[in-house]
Design a protein around this motif. Structure first.
Motif, PDB file in Angstrom:
ATOM      1  N   TYR A  32       0.818  -1.220   0.000  1.00 50.69           N
ATOM      2  CA  TYR A  32       0.000   0.000   0.000  1.00 50.69           C
ATOM      3  C   TYR A  32       0.848   1.265   0.000  1.00 50.69           C
ATOM      4  O   TYR A  32       1.895   1.327   0.647  1.00 50.69           O
ATOM      5  CB  TYR A  32      -0.907   0.060   1.228  1.00 50.69           C
ATOM      6  CG  TYR A  32      -2.017  -0.945   1.264  1.00 50.69           C
ATOM      7  CD1 TYR A  32      -2.416  -1.512   2.469  1.00 50.69           C
ATOM      8  CD2 TYR A  32      -2.688  -1.341   0.119  1.00 50.69           C
ATOM      9  CE1 TYR A  32      -3.445  -2.436   2.526  1.00 50.69           C
ATOM     10  CE2 TYR A  32      -3.710  -2.268   0.166  1.00 50.69           C
ATOM     11  CZ  TYR A  32      -4.080  -2.811   1.369  1.00 50.69           C
ATOM     12  OH  TYR A  32      -5.108  -3.726   1.423  1.00 50.69           O
ATOM     13  N   SER A  97      -5.395   7.048   4.900  1.00 52.47           N
ATOM     14  CA  SER A  97      -5.972   6.445   3.701  1.00 52.47           C
ATOM     15  C   SER A  97      -4.964   5.507   3.058  1.00 52.47           C
ATOM     16  O   SER A  97      -3.757   5.612   3.306  1.00 52.47           O
ATOM     17  CB  SER A  97      -6.387   7.546   2.727  1.00 52.47           C
ATOM     18  OG  SER A  97      -5.264   8.349   2.399  1.00 52.47           O
ATOM     19  N   LYS A  99      -4.025   3.118  -0.709  1.00 58.34           N
ATOM     20  CA  LYS A  99      -4.221   2.754  -2.113  1.00 58.34           C
ATOM     21  C   LYS A  99      -3.057   1.851  -2.496  1.00 58.34           C
ATOM     22  O   LYS A  99      -2.128   1.652  -1.733  1.00 58.34           O
ATOM     23  CB  LYS A  99      -4.255   3.977  -3.021  1.00 58.34           C
ATOM     24  CG  LYS A  99      -2.946   4.736  -3.060  1.00 58.34           C
ATOM     25  CD  LYS A  99      -3.007   5.992  -3.925  1.00 58.34           C
ATOM     26  CE  LYS A  99      -3.213   5.733  -5.387  1.00 58.34           C
ATOM     27  NZ  LYS A  99      -2.057   5.066  -6.017  1.00 58.34           N
ATOM     28  N   ASP A 109      -7.947   9.427  -5.213  1.00 53.49           N
ATOM     29  CA  ASP A 109      -7.175   8.271  -5.672  1.00 53.49           C
ATOM     30  C   ASP A 109      -7.094   7.165  -4.617  1.00 53.49           C
ATOM     31  O   ASP A 109      -6.677   6.053  -4.931  1.00 53.49           O
ATOM     32  CB  ASP A 109      -5.759   8.698  -6.048  1.00 53.49           C
ATOM     33  CG  ASP A 109      -5.715   9.514  -7.335  1.00 53.49           C
ATOM     34  OD1 ASP A 109      -4.708  10.201  -7.563  1.00 53.49           O
ATOM     35  OD2 ASP A 109      -6.706   9.464  -8.103  1.00 53.49           O
ATOM     36  N   TYR A 110      -7.465   7.478  -3.384  1.00 53.55           N
ATOM     37  CA  TYR A 110      -7.339   6.507  -2.298  1.00 53.55           C
ATOM     38  C   TYR A 110      -8.609   5.675  -2.174  1.00 53.55           C
ATOM     39  O   TYR A 110      -9.717   6.187  -2.287  1.00 53.55           O
ATOM     40  CB  TYR A 110      -7.002   7.211  -0.982  1.00 53.55           C
ATOM     41  CG  TYR A 110      -5.576   7.707  -0.982  1.00 53.55           C
ATOM     42  CD1 TYR A 110      -5.231   8.896  -1.623  1.00 53.55           C
ATOM     43  CD2 TYR A 110      -4.563   6.964  -0.390  1.00 53.55           C
ATOM     44  CE1 TYR A 110      -3.919   9.335  -1.663  1.00 53.55           C
ATOM     45  CE2 TYR A 110      -3.244   7.394  -0.416  1.00 53.55           C
ATOM     46  CZ  TYR A 110      -2.926   8.582  -1.065  1.00 53.55           C
ATOM     47  OH  TYR A 110      -1.628   9.005  -1.107  1.00 53.55           O
ATOM     48  N   ILE A 111      -8.421   4.396  -1.907  1.00 51.92           N
ATOM     49  CA  ILE A 111      -9.532   3.450  -1.872  1.00 51.92           C
ATOM     50  C   ILE A 111     -10.101   3.297  -0.469  1.00 51.92           C
ATOM     51  O   ILE A 111     -11.310   3.235  -0.284  1.00 51.92           O
ATOM     52  CB  ILE A 111      -9.071   2.075  -2.385  1.00 51.92           C
ATOM     53  CG1 ILE A 111      -8.515   2.193  -3.807  1.00 51.92           C
ATOM     54  CG2 ILE A 111     -10.205   1.065  -2.335  1.00 51.92           C
ATOM     55  CD1 ILE A 111      -7.828   0.942  -4.289  1.00 51.92           C
ATOM     56  N   TYR A 112      -9.212   3.213   0.512  1.00 51.89           N
ATOM     57  CA  TYR A 112      -9.634   2.927   1.885  1.00 51.89           C
ATOM     58  C   TYR A 112      -9.355   4.123   2.773  1.00 51.89           C
ATOM     59  O   TYR A 112      -8.323   4.791   2.640  1.00 51.89           O
ATOM     60  CB  TYR A 112      -8.880   1.701   2.424  1.00 51.89           C
ATOM     61  CG  TYR A 112      -9.009   0.478   1.561  1.00 51.89           C
ATOM     62  CD1 TYR A 112      -7.927   0.014   0.815  1.00 51.89           C
ATOM     63  CD2 TYR A 112     -10.216  -0.212   1.475  1.00 51.89           C
ATOM     64  CE1 TYR A 112      -8.043  -1.107   0.017  1.00 51.89           C
ATOM     65  CE2 TYR A 112     -10.337  -1.342   0.683  1.00 51.89           C
ATOM     66  CZ  TYR A 112      -9.247  -1.786  -0.049  1.00 51.89           C
ATOM     67  OH  TYR A 112      -9.373  -2.892  -0.833  1.00 51.89           O
ATOM     68  N   TRP A 113     -10.281   4.345   3.727  1.00 49.59           N
ATOM     69  CA  TRP A 113     -10.183   5.494   4.618  1.00 49.59           C
ATOM     70  C   TRP A 113     -10.505   5.086   6.051  1.00 49.59           C
ATOM     71  O   TRP A 113     -11.358   4.223   6.284  1.00 49.59           O
ATOM     72  CB  TRP A 113     -11.170   6.589   4.202  1.00 49.59           C
ATOM     73  CG  TRP A 113     -10.776   7.272   2.935  1.00 49.59           C
ATOM     74  CD1 TRP A 113     -11.070   6.881   1.660  1.00 49.59           C
ATOM     75  CD2 TRP A 113     -10.002   8.469   2.823  1.00 49.59           C
ATOM     76  NE1 TRP A 113     -10.518   7.757   0.759  1.00 49.59           N
ATOM     77  CE2 TRP A 113      -9.865   8.747   1.446  1.00 49.59           C
ATOM     78  CE3 TRP A 113      -9.413   9.333   3.749  1.00 49.59           C
ATOM     79  CZ2 TRP A 113      -9.164   9.853   0.971  1.00 49.59           C
ATOM     80  CZ3 TRP A 113      -8.715  10.432   3.281  1.00 49.59           C
ATOM     81  CH2 TRP A 113      -8.586  10.683   1.908  1.00 49.59           C
TER      82      TRP A 113
END
Length: 123
Positions: A32, A97, A99, A109-113
């Motif tokens: 990541y 975050s 990615k 652009d980030y997938i997870y938070w």
């Protein structure tokens, strides 16, 4: 499902320090890129710092110039944000975050938070 949990926020006087931590679940942490963003009341979420999968980093130099340091510990699945010489304008909710691989300065652009942690700096 990847989960991110921030900790370490709080109330600090101007000039003080805090270290934020973000624990990331899952077995692919080392792949990541991880970012820290912040959002103050009435403002858009803004980039603070990011670190990519092999340790390269980037900062919002205007706002955190030499005061903040991002790091990661792949053995602990954790990313940190060391914040020194804090100013009242650093007051915000700080979000972690994730990615894949390459860092970005764009929140989209980030997938997870994570859910965020409040940082309040008093003058």
């Amino acid at each position: 499902q990847v989960q991110l949990v921030e900790s370490g926020g709080g109330l600090v006087q101007a000039g003080g320090s805090l270290r934020l931590s973000c624990a990331v679940s899952g077995r692919t942490f080392s792949t990541y890129a991880l970012g820290w963003f912040r959002q103050a009341p009435g403002k858009e979420r803004e980039f603070v710092a990011a670190i990519d999968w092999n340790g390269g980093s980037a900062y919002d130099t205007d706002s955190v110039k030499g005061r903040f340091t991002i790091s990661r510990d792949n053995a602990k699945n954790t990313v940190y944000l060391q914040m020194n010489s804090l100013k009242p304008e650093d007051t915000a909710v700080y979000y972690c975050s994730a990615k894949g691989f390459v860092l970005s300065r764009k929140p989209g652009d980030y997938i997870y938070w994570g859910q965020g942690t409040q940082v309040t700096v008093s003058s």
